[in-house]
Design a protein around this motif. Structure first.
Motif, PDB file in Angstrom:
ATOM      1  N   ASN A 215       0.814  -1.219   0.000  1.00 46.81           N
ATOM      2  CA  ASN A 215       0.000   0.000   0.000  1.00 46.81           C
ATOM      3  C   ASN A 215       0.849   1.272   0.000  1.00 46.81           C
ATOM      4  O   ASN A 215       0.400   2.337   0.439  1.00 46.81           O
ATOM      5  CB  ASN A 215      -0.974  -0.014   1.183  1.00 46.81           C
TER       6      ASN A 215
ATOM      7  N   LEU B 126     -11.049  -1.599  -3.801  1.00 47.38           N
ATOM      8  CA  LEU B 126     -10.169  -2.284  -2.857  1.00 47.38           C
ATOM      9  C   LEU B 126     -10.540  -3.753  -2.763  1.00 47.38           C
ATOM     10  O   LEU B 126     -11.705  -4.127  -2.905  1.00 47.38           O
ATOM     11  CB  LEU B 126     -10.305  -1.668  -1.454  1.00 47.38           C
ATOM     12  N   TYR B 134      -6.182  -4.037   0.149  1.00 49.59           N
ATOM     13  CA  TYR B 134      -5.190  -3.759  -0.888  1.00 49.59           C
ATOM     14  C   TYR B 134      -5.889  -3.152  -2.103  1.00 49.59           C
ATOM     15  O   TYR B 134      -7.114  -3.199  -2.217  1.00 49.59           O
ATOM     16  CB  TYR B 134      -4.399  -5.022  -1.259  1.00 49.59           C
ATOM     17  N   VAL B 135      -5.087  -2.574  -2.977  1.00 51.50           N
ATOM     18  CA  VAL B 135      -5.598  -1.778  -4.083  1.00 51.50           C
ATOM     19  C   VAL B 135      -5.855  -2.666  -5.294  1.00 51.50           C
ATOM     20  O   VAL B 135      -5.020  -3.492  -5.645  1.00 51.50           O
ATOM     21  CB  VAL B 135      -4.570  -0.682  -4.430  1.00 51.50           C
ATOM     22  N   SER B 221      -7.393   4.859  -3.353  1.00 51.44           N
ATOM     23  CA  SER B 221      -6.577   3.790  -2.764  1.00 51.44           C
ATOM     24  C   SER B 221      -6.121   4.111  -1.350  1.00 51.44           C
ATOM     25  O   SER B 221      -5.857   3.205  -0.548  1.00 51.44           O
ATOM     26  CB  SER B 221      -5.339   3.553  -3.634  1.00 51.44           C
ATOM     27  N   ALA B 224      -7.209   2.310   1.752  1.00 56.18           N
ATOM     28  CA  ALA B 224      -6.553   1.095   2.265  1.00 56.18           C
ATOM     29  C   ALA B 224      -5.589   1.442   3.398  1.00 56.18           C
ATOM     30  O   ALA B 224      -5.497   0.719   4.395  1.00 56.18           O
ATOM     31  CB  ALA B 224      -5.812   0.373   1.136  1.00 56.18           C
ATOM     32  N   ASN B 225      -4.867   2.552   3.258  1.00 55.88           N
ATOM     33  CA  ASN B 225      -3.960   2.975   4.322  1.00 55.88           C
ATOM     34  C   ASN B 225      -4.723   3.392   5.567  1.00 55.88           C
ATOM     35  O   ASN B 225      -4.314   3.096   6.689  1.00 55.88           O
ATOM     36  CB  ASN B 225      -3.075   4.130   3.835  1.00 55.88           C
TER      37      ASN B 225
END
Lengths: 248, 248
Positions: A215, B126, B134-135, B221, B224-225
């Motif tokens: 990520n 995701l 995850y992307v 994305s 996700a983080n």
């Protein structure tokens, strides 16, 4: 018996005073900055040195590295300069702040020097055209994952992607109003904690764990959005993560 | 002659009071929320309605949409429910808050209803496994670009990707501590301004222009983080952009 200090979550207490003691994790840690004569590398080196961290600037030219080091020396931590290979050999933690173009070649050539070390990749794979910045595809997924692939004997984390070089390198700016997302594998928790602590020696900055290397690309890429923000709002934007509270 | 009100930068003054007047750009604007019975859609609908915006919830099932609408009705703006096609036809601004799986099929089927309208894509492509989020790669580049490709007669912007659904949908939480990055083409400036204003009707939220659609994927994305952050710090994290000042 002395009391234990209150335990804190790594990175979440930002540096504040120039003479604050370094966290235990960074005691006798030398930080090398490859690409240390570029704006991002130089800015990070300035802040680390100001916090008392010994810094070795690396550059393609040892002479330019030494010149830049001389300008920064005299802060709390000693700053010296070498070519990139010498700096990589000298550092315990090696920050990679080189342009994307040349990232792979540089790391491939330094795999020996970097073996067994912590490598902190700050590189943003971006292209630029008349419409601004855009994201480059990276075969390995991200610059950080490329570094991990090229440096199998190093521990690679990603960090410092979204921090304004202008603000880092401004000696008159007491605090940098931003957080640093630190990306690394779950099994490298201790290394991520260390890099979070390194981020947090910069006054105003918190080091926040932001997920695994898979990520990392979007964090690298977000710099393109911050460039758009800077253009629209005439700013040197950074990011903060909300809702983390005090986290002690 | 009355004085002109001070001009403000769109979106940068967050909503604060439930009875604050809507910005002129949103006067008599109906906002449809496709996927309005999911957590993100429902949370956005709640906040828009609380600010006085008339909302039409869309769902695959008109019945479930009407049930959800009944729960939210009674806030400042009227809330009604329809199936997604009915909601798309009823809205001036249509927020797409459906799961990624099904995004393309839904929009392909609604291209007629959405022609000539503002479409706000909030979808994060995701995947999830035991290591977290995850992307997903998107052929068109991002969910927002996929929407733009499928809806050539609509004006597509991306927004609301990184806002905690839990916080949006909590009626006891007065303010949501986050910024919303709005992505859109430079030639759609007025539409981006409108969506920034829409973001800023949510108390605490600022709507910030974050670049073109080609830079949407990393914003999608980044969720996700934030999921990794939430797991590590037991938070419902959001992001703030720093250094924007007052921007009046």
């Amino acid at each position: 018996m002395s009391e234990n200090p209150p335990s804190t979550v790594p990175g979440l207490t930002p540096g504040s005073a120039a003479d604050a003691p370094l966290p235990a994790s960074l005691a006798s840690t030398v930080v090398a900055v490859l690409g240390g004569t570029g704006p991002q590398g130089r800015g990070l080196a300035r802040r680390f040195a100001a916090a008392g961290v010994p810094v070795v600037l690396g550059s393609r030219s040892a002479e330019r590295a030494q010149e830049a080091a001389t300008e920064l020396d005299g802060l709390a931590g000693a700053v010296t300069g070498q070519d990139n290979a010498g700096a990589a050999a000298a550092g315990d933690v090696v920050v990679v702040a080189v342009p994307w173009d040349g990232h792979a070649d540089l790391l491939r050539g330094l795999a020996g020097e970097l073996a067994g070390k912590v490598v902190v990749d700050c590189v943003n794979p971006l292209g630029f055209d008349k419409r601004g910045a855009y994201v480059l595809e990276v075969e390995e997924g991200s610059a950080a994952e490329q570094a991990a692939a090229l440096l199998p004997d190093s521990t690679v984390v990603g960090a410092f992607h979204n921090v304004s070089a202008v603000k880092l390198d401004d000696p008159d700016l007491a605090e940098v109003d931003t957080d640093v997302l630190v990306l690394g594998e779950g099994e490298d928790r201790e290394t991520c904690d260390l890099v979070q602590d390194l981020a947090a020696v910069i006054p105003g900055v918190r080091g926040i764990y932001g997920g695994r290397l898979r990520n990392a690309h979007q964090v690298e890429s977000l710099t393109a959005n911050l460039i758009s923000v800077n253009r629209r709002y005439k700013a040197h934007a950074g990011i903060r993560i909300t809702d983390l509270g005090e986290q002690r």
